[in-house]
Design a protein around this motif. Structure first.
Motif, PDB file in Angstrom:
ATOM      1  N   PRO A 177       0.797  -1.230   0.000  1.00 31.52           N
ATOM      2  CA  PRO A 177       0.000   0.000   0.000  1.00 31.52           C
ATOM      3  C   PRO A 177       0.828   1.278   0.000  1.00 31.52           C
ATOM      4  N   ALA A 178       0.235   2.320  -0.594  1.00 28.39           N
ATOM      5  CA  ALA A 178       0.756   3.685  -0.496  1.00 28.39           C
ATOM      6  C   ALA A 178       0.137   4.323   0.745  1.00 28.39           C
ATOM      7  N   ILE A 179       0.934   5.032   1.518  1.00 27.32           N
ATOM      8  CA  ILE A 179       0.507   5.498   2.841  1.00 27.32           C
ATOM      9  C   ILE A 179       0.698   7.005   2.956  1.00 27.32           C
ATOM     10  N   ALA A 180      -0.349   7.671   3.444  1.00 22.35           N
ATOM     11  CA  ALA A 180      -0.273   9.105   3.741  1.00 22.35           C
ATOM     12  C   ALA A 180      -0.316   9.294   5.250  1.00 22.35           C
ATOM     13  N   VAL A 181       0.580  10.110   5.764  1.00 23.07           N
ATOM     14  CA  VAL A 181       0.586  10.479   7.177  1.00 23.07           C
ATOM     15  C   VAL A 181       0.210  11.957   7.264  1.00 23.07           C
ATOM     16  N   ILE A 182      -0.871  12.251   8.000  1.00 26.67           N
ATOM     17  CA  ILE A 182      -1.324  13.639   8.167  1.00 26.67           C
ATOM     18  C   ILE A 182      -1.084  14.053   9.609  1.00 26.67           C
ATOM     19  N   VAL A 183      -0.227  15.021   9.784  1.00 31.82           N
ATOM     20  CA  VAL A 183       0.120  15.524  11.115  1.00 31.82           C
ATOM     21  C   VAL A 183      -0.767  16.718  11.434  1.00 31.82           C
ATOM     22  N   THR A 184      -1.389  16.711  12.601  1.00 27.48           N
ATOM     23  CA  THR A 184      -2.212  17.841  13.031  1.00 27.48           C
ATOM     24  C   THR A 184      -1.599  18.473  14.282  1.00 27.48           C
ATOM     25  N   LEU A 195      12.499  26.973  18.833  1.00 24.33           N
ATOM     26  CA  LEU A 195      11.307  26.504  19.522  1.00 24.33           C
ATOM     27  C   LEU A 195      10.601  27.689  20.179  1.00 24.33           C
ATOM     28  N   GLU A 196       9.409  27.966  19.723  1.00 22.31           N
ATOM     29  CA  GLU A 196       8.640  29.079  20.273  1.00 22.31           C
ATOM     30  C   GLU A 196       7.959  28.656  21.571  1.00 22.31           C
ATOM     31  N   GLU A 197       7.625  29.653  22.382  1.00 22.82           N
ATOM     32  CA  GLU A 197       6.994  29.378  23.668  1.00 22.82           C
ATOM     33  C   GLU A 197       5.643  28.704  23.445  1.00 22.82           C
ATOM     34  N   GLY A 198       5.391  27.639  24.202  1.00 24.43           N
ATOM     35  CA  GLY A 198       4.139  26.911  24.097  1.00 24.43           C
ATOM     36  C   GLY A 198       4.094  25.909  22.964  1.00 24.43           C
ATOM     37  N   CYS A 199       5.186  25.787  22.233  1.00 21.71           N
ATOM     38  CA  CYS A 199       5.235  24.847  21.106  1.00 21.71           C
ATOM     39  C   CYS A 199       6.159  23.672  21.416  1.00 21.71           C
ATOM     40  N   ILE A 200       6.039  22.621  20.624  1.00 21.60           N
ATOM     41  CA  ILE A 200       6.916  21.453  20.753  1.00 21.60           C
ATOM     42  C   ILE A 200       7.368  21.049  19.352  1.00 21.60           C
ATOM     43  N   TYR A 201       8.468  20.322  19.303  1.00 24.59           N
ATOM     44  CA  TYR A 201       8.954  19.839  18.016  1.00 24.59           C
ATOM     45  C   TYR A 201       8.094  18.671  17.533  1.00 24.59           C
ATOM     46  N   GLU A 202       7.818  18.677  16.241  1.00 22.09           N
ATOM     47  CA  GLU A 202       7.041  17.598  15.635  1.00 22.09           C
ATOM     48  C   GLU A 202       7.932  16.393  15.382  1.00 22.09           C
ATOM     49  N   SER A 203       7.508  15.231  15.868  1.00 21.84           N
ATOM     50  CA  SER A 203       8.327  14.025  15.712  1.00 21.84           C
ATOM     51  C   SER A 203       7.546  12.835  15.173  1.00 21.84           C
ATOM     52  N   ASN A 204       6.219  12.873  15.293  1.00 25.28           N
ATOM     53  CA  ASN A 204       5.431  11.691  14.930  1.00 25.28           C
ATOM     54  C   ASN A 204       5.594  11.286  13.466  1.00 25.28           C
ATOM     55  N   SER A 205       5.642  12.269  12.563  1.00 28.65           N
ATOM     56  CA  SER A 205       5.754  11.909  11.143  1.00 28.65           C
ATOM     57  C   SER A 205       7.084  11.231  10.856  1.00 28.65           C
ATOM     58  N   MET A 207       8.898   9.552  13.024  1.00 24.01           N
ATOM     59  CA  MET A 207       8.870   8.245  13.678  1.00 24.01           C
ATOM     60  C   MET A 207       8.064   7.240  12.859  1.00 24.01           C
ATOM     61  N   LEU A 208       6.891   7.667  12.382  1.00 27.13           N
ATOM     62  CA  LEU A 208       6.057   6.756  11.595  1.00 27.13           C
ATOM     63  C   LEU A 208       6.727   6.389  10.272  1.00 27.13           C
ATOM     64  N   LYS A 209       7.317   7.368   9.620  1.00 18.34           N
ATOM     65  CA  LYS A 209       8.004   7.079   8.357  1.00 18.34           C
ATOM     66  C   LYS A 209       9.139   6.085   8.583  1.00 18.34           C
ATOM     67  N   SER A 210       9.861   6.260   9.684  1.00 14.41           N
ATOM     68  CA  SER A 210      10.978   5.367   9.975  1.00 14.41           C
ATOM     69  C   SER A 210      10.504   3.945  10.251  1.00 14.41           C
ATOM     70  N   LEU A 297      -4.882   8.326  14.867  1.00 12.41           N
ATOM     71  CA  LEU A 297      -4.035   7.943  15.993  1.00 12.41           C
ATOM     72  C   LEU A 297      -3.958   9.097  16.985  1.00 12.41           C
ATOM     73  N   PRO A 298      -3.788   8.807  18.265  1.00 15.13           N
ATOM     74  CA  PRO A 298      -3.612   9.888  19.233  1.00 15.13           C
ATOM     75  C   PRO A 298      -2.361  10.708  18.907  1.00 15.13           C
ATOM     76  N   GLY A 299      -2.232  11.841  19.569  1.00 18.51           N
ATOM     77  CA  GLY A 299      -1.076  12.693  19.309  1.00 18.51           C
ATOM     78  C   GLY A 299       0.142  12.348  20.131  1.00 18.51           C
ATOM     79  N   ASN A 300      -0.065  11.784  21.334  1.00 17.61           N
ATOM     80  CA  ASN A 300       1.075  11.446  22.179  1.00 17.61           C
ATOM     81  C   ASN A 300       1.927  10.367  21.523  1.00 17.61           C
ATOM     82  N   PRO A 301       3.235  10.564  21.462  1.00 12.20           N
ATOM     83  CA  PRO A 301       4.087   9.678  20.643  1.00 12.20           C
ATOM     84  C   PRO A 301       4.090   8.219  21.064  1.00 12.20           C
ATOM     85  N   ALA A 302       4.075   7.933  22.366  1.00 13.35           N
ATOM     86  CA  ALA A 302       4.057   6.529  22.784  1.00 13.35           C
ATOM     87  C   ALA A 302       2.749   5.868  22.361  1.00 13.35           C
TER      88      ALA A 302
END
Length: 402
Positions: A177-184, A195-205, A207-210, A297-302
């Motif tokens: 299959p071809a797979i699309a990952v949509i990060v929100t 890194l701006e105040e109140g923000c976090i680095y995006e890692s899920n995409s 991690m999922l690609k890997s 999927l939930p947003g929390n990485p674990a």
């Protein structure tokens, strides 16, 4: 959105198997087919071996000649790729090498270590030689038109070697299959930026690609959706055009800025289930539209990783024709104690040496550090409230199909 009540882990797995349909069938070059599932039985176009073949370096002869002659005259040789074209008369033999064709008139090969050669004559050191010794007979591995690899069989490196040895260069398999990952998430910042105040680095995409790459999936596209309904709808419409699977990360809960469920409902996605009695990853969504598979999927990485291993990966394998797509399990004694409330299955990051298993520290859903060390997941069933040291627990290897 989905069912109004949480379902059990086992119910969720049953729904997954029921709803996921097989992917279309495509032609693949054999050298790119590892890990795919055959859609048709593959028949051998030839006998294998294609001729009677010497299994050792030595001498080929007729077994009956040993009873008539004390020694056999060497009248020629047969090497791999070069067939002996002469005539081997009674009382004669030929020098032969491993893999070379044994002439039809000869029926036995003796190893060169078990003979004495003098003046172009061969004398066997052992008289107890049996007819057919050291010959790989034509078709002894597989006959022409016999099944080499059956339908619904996983192609392995060994399979690839077998297919090429039979002269087969393409196979019919279920499509990968071809797979699309949509990060929100408006709070997400691309790694490498300030890194701006109140923000976090995006890692899920990443991690999922890997982890998808790790399991052999290469056709992956990453999309980003803002936290508003219209943009989430537009990104979903774009992603679902050319992809068989769409994976959302985040935005699947029911907060004021969670728009994934609303967007999927707007696009008439059939919700199969929403929320499973599990920790982490309770707010997982599974839906279908026009045979395309959608996961929220939930947003929390674990939670993302747990849901990937428990649902997304089995769904991918199911679409590819794997008959048993879920992780294989074993029972192992646990080091240490663990307690929880009843009512939810717990998926715990753990490490095993295949003799015992240790549940790692830091099981909260936002913590990825345990996944850096984990090689397995411990499954504590819904009704269990306490596990004591030495109790046997269900263990899933993280790389269960490799």
């Amino acid at each position: 959105m989905g069912k109004a009540f949480m379902i059990s882990f086992e119910e969720a797995k049953e729904l997954l198997l029921k709803e996921i349909s097989l992917a279309k069938i495509e032609n693949y070059e054999v050298n790119t087919s590892r890990g795919l599932i055959t859609a048709l039985s593959i028949l051998s176009p030839i006998d294998s071996p294609p001729f009677n073949q010497a299994a050792v370096d030595g001498y080929a002869f007729r077994i009956k000649d040993l009873k008539k002659f004390k020694c056999l005259k060497i009248c020629g040789e047969s090497t791999a790729g070069k067939v002996f074209e002469g005539k081997c008369e009674s009382g004669n033999c030929i020098r032969i090498f491993t893999g070379a064709a044994v002439p039809d008139s000869l029926d036995t090969v003796v190893m060169q270590e078990h003979v004495t050669v003098r003046q172009e004559e061969m004398i066997p050191d052992n008289e107890n030689i049996t007819r057919g010794s050291n010959i790989r007979y034509r078709g002894s591995q597989i006959r022409k038109r016999e099944i080499a690899i059956p339908k619904f069989e996983r192609i392995t490196s060994g399979s690839i070697g077998l297919l090429y040895s039979l002269g087969i260069t393409t196979v019919r398999c279920f499509k990968k299959p071809a797979i699309a990952v949509i990060v929100t998430g408006n709070e997400l910042i691309a790694p490498g930026k300030d890194l701006e105040e109140g923000c976090i680095y995006e890692s899920n995409s990443f991690m999922l690609k890997s982890v998808l790459n790790e399991h052999g999936f290469e056709d992956i596209s990453i999309f980003h959706a803002a936290d508003n309904l219209q943009n989430t709808i537009e990104i979903f419409k774009e992603a679902s055009k050319e992809h068989d699977f769409v994976l959302f990360t985040g935005g699947i809960s029911v907060g004021d800025y969670d728009f994934v469920g609303k967007a999927l409902s707007n696009q008439k996605v059939q919700a199969i289930f929403y929320k499973v009695k599990q920790k982490p990853g309770k707010p997982i969504y599974f839906g279908m539209k026009n045979k395309k598979v959608i996961f929220g999927l939930p947003g929390n990485p674990a939670s993302v990783m747990v849901c990937f291993y428990e649902y997304v990966l089995p769904a991918l394998y199911r679409s590819m024709g794997y008959p048993t797509p879920f992780a294989k399990e074993m029972l192992l004694p646990v080091n240490g104690n663990y307690s929880k409330k009843s009512g939810m299955v717990h998926f715990l990051r753990a490490y095993t040496d295949l003799r015992t298993v240790t549940i790692l520290e830091g099981q909260e859903s936002y913590k990825l550090l345990p996944f850096c060390k984990a090689n397995c997941i411990v499954v504590i069933d819904e009704e269990v409230v306490e596990v004591k040291e030495g109790d046997h627990v269900r263990v899933q290897m993280v790389n269960h199909l490799n």
